[in-house]
Each structure stands twice: as C-alpha cells, then as structure tokens.
Design an enzyme around this catalytic site. Sequence first.
Site, PDB file in Angstrom:
ATOM      1  CG  ASP A  82      -4.829   2.924   2.530  1.00  0.00           C
ATOM      2  OD1 ASP A  82      -4.378   3.652   1.606  1.00  0.00           O
ATOM      3  OD2 ASP A  82      -4.138   2.082   3.134  1.00  0.00           O
TER       4      ASP A  82
ATOM      5  CD  GLN B 203       3.072  -0.054  -4.933  1.00  0.00           C
ATOM      6  OE1 GLN B 203       2.055  -0.263  -4.293  1.00  0.00           O
ATOM      7  NE2 GLN B 203       4.217   0.240  -4.364  1.00  0.00           N
TER       8      GLN B 203
ATOM      9  CB  THR C 246       2.343   4.137   8.216  1.00  0.00           C
ATOM     10  OG1 THR C 246       3.166   3.244   7.471  1.00  0.00           O
ATOM     11  CG2 THR C 246       2.861   4.215   9.648  1.00  0.00           C
TER      12      THR C 246
ATOM     13  NE  ARG D 262       5.217  -0.426   1.810  1.00  0.00           N
ATOM     14  CZ  ARG D 262       3.943  -0.456   1.453  1.00  0.00           C
ATOM     15  NH1 ARG D 262       3.027  -0.874   2.280  1.00  0.00           N
ATOM     16  NH2 ARG D 262       3.580  -0.052   0.254  1.00  0.00           N
TER      17      ARG D 262
ATOM     18  CD  GLU E 100       7.035   1.187  -0.849  1.00  0.00           C
ATOM     19  OE1 GLU E 100       7.399   1.237   0.331  1.00  0.00           O
ATOM     20  OE2 GLU E 100       6.577   0.163  -1.378  1.00  0.00           O
TER      21      GLU E 100
END
Length: 383
Positions: free
Chosen positions: A218, A222, A54, A190, A49
């Site tokens: 990327d 988590q 993005t 998301r 998050e």
Amino acid sequence: MGLLCSKNSHYTEADTEENAQTAEIERRIEQETKAEKHIQKLLLLGAGESGKSTIFKQIKLLFQTGFDEAELKSYVSVIDANIYQTIKILCDGSKEFAQNDDSTKYVLSSENKVIGEKLSEIGSRLDYPRLNRELAEEIGNLWKDSAIQETYARGNELQVPDCTHYFMENLLRLSDANYVPTKEDVLYARVRTTGVVEIQFSPVGENKKSGEVYRLFDVGGQRNERRKWIHLFEGVTAVIFCAAINEYDQTLFEDEQKNRMMETKELFDWVLKQPCFEKTSFMLFLNKFDVFEKKVLKVPLNVCEWFKDYQPVSTGKQEIEHAYEFIKKKFEELYFQSTAPARVDRVFKVYRTTALDQKVVKKTFKLVDETLRRRNLFEAGLL
C-alpha cells in the site's frame, strides 16, 4: 614433521567448517529464492481518500492476527486528531457559508460560538489534548447545533472525512479514561499513508497448500506520494486499483480545483499505460458503495464532467443500481481504450466494494485469489 601434519590437519578442519557454513548459506538463499517465486506481488493503488488503507487494515484483520492491544492503543491519538480536525473544518465551514450566503442558518448559537472558537484553536495545534468527558460533551453540543448540521450537509464542498458521523455519534465512549479502540474504530480512523507499507497473507489460510501467498503493498495516494510508486512496479502479479465512487462531487485535498473522480479517471488511465504492466492483472475495486448509495439519490451523477451524459431512469434501489452500472461501464470503456491490443488478454475484473464491510472484503479477496490462481494454472498449461 608431526607439527606440519598437525597444522595441515588444523587447516583442513577449518576449511571443512567454512565450506559447510558456505553451503548452508547458499542452501538458505536458494530456499528463500524459491519461496519468493511462489509469493504473488499485489500493488494497491488509487488516489488519496479512495479507501486503500482501510482495505489494507481489513486484510490484516481477516488473514493475519489482527491488531494487538498496543497497536489498538496507538490509534487513540489518531482518533482524537480525526475528531479535532473534523470539528475545526465544520466550524470554519459554517463561518464561510454564513458570510458567503448571507444566511443565518449557518450561524452558531451564542454559547456554541465560544465553544467553536475554543475547539477550532485546538484543531489548529500540532499536538492535541487527550479527548476527555468535558471536551467530548462540548464537541457533542456543537455537533448537534443546526448550523453545524447544515454545514455537514454541504460536506462535499469542504474536506469533511467519511468517518465524521461515526466518531461524532460515539464521543462519550471515545473519551473514556480507559478507552481502547475497537477494530471498527481502527477501520474508521483516518491516517494519510506516506511511504510504503506491506503485508503478507493467504486468503485461504497459511496452512492450506492450495492457497497462494500474497504480498500486498500500500502506498500513499496523494500526488506528492506517487513518485514512490515507480520502484514497486516491477514483478507485479496484479494491481488492485481503488476508486471511491462516492466522490464524483468532491474535490482533492491537495487541489480544491480538481474533481476527485476526474483525478481518479486520469490516474487509472496513467497506470494502465505503464509498460511494466503489460501482462499484469487488473482488479478494479469500485469502493465506498455504502456512501455512494446514500448520496446518488440526492446528488445527480452528472455534476461530474465525466458523467455529464448520465440520465436518471428511476428512484430508490433501481436508480442506485442504474447509476452504479453506468460508472462501472465508464471504467470498463476507459480500460479498453487505454489498453494496447497486445495487452487485451491480461485479466481485468471489476468488484463492488465497501472497505468498511469485513464480509464484503473477505468475499472479494477470495474471488481475487480464485481469479489469480486460475490465471496461474492457465499460464502453466494446466487449464
């Protein structure tokens, strides 16, 4: 005798052709090896998050061809899932708050209770129906219910995603039968990153010889995804570490007892100490400033253990800047505390970012490009 000569001639021609093919393969391998040497490897790291994905999508939009229609359409199901999952979180949250706080302000109206039950059931499924006008109107009515708004105001205690307000305010457009997501919709969508994705780009354009070519990786943020990071650590030019500065009062998706900012601090410290990053440049993106500037005037920084010594000094924009500089200083102190003396000369830069703002991301990556090009010139003895 003539037959023997003919056979030798045949073998010689075959050998010549084979040798030519081998030489061509070796030439191509050499060319590709040289080309690879000129590609700078960037690793995008951060907790879940933090906005890494993005940033990754922005790079695709800014420095590549962007998303074609098929790719845009592939996000329809993602956006539908975001909407159904979010409304379920809010419905479940309102129930929990109503029971625990014994307060009627979290209780849905009779009509919306029925709608809430229906939508919570949909949100529990593995396959979601396509969002249509009827469902969009029901979700819209539920969103406007004061109990849901009161619950949304306490979203930091739940796992309410940042995209909530944007999608809830665009429900009718998103439910159109001919809906094709816009670039902005895709940026807000998301999807939890699993595995490794990569993209190759140049911030000043592929045709300009002065521009470096970068390969950006990327990986999922988590905890269960981080074991996949290690094999990417070799040969990295720069680590871009994303820290969501608005998350100082939130807990992890995968561990609701753990503060997100504390997790980010520990993760940054761990990454800094990796032996293979001894000469690797570090670019710290203090991300989600747009959300942070709205939150920090309502929720004091010192609710986070790491920021417990923070003292507000003003109001409005002045206070926002003061709070931001405090966080920046905390990360800078952590960097130098976690950096061995032999590594202090590696490049370290801090950037204020808003991953959803294309102009900010473009400007930031041009600064990153400039910094890394200067470093390369310095190492080559040209500066």
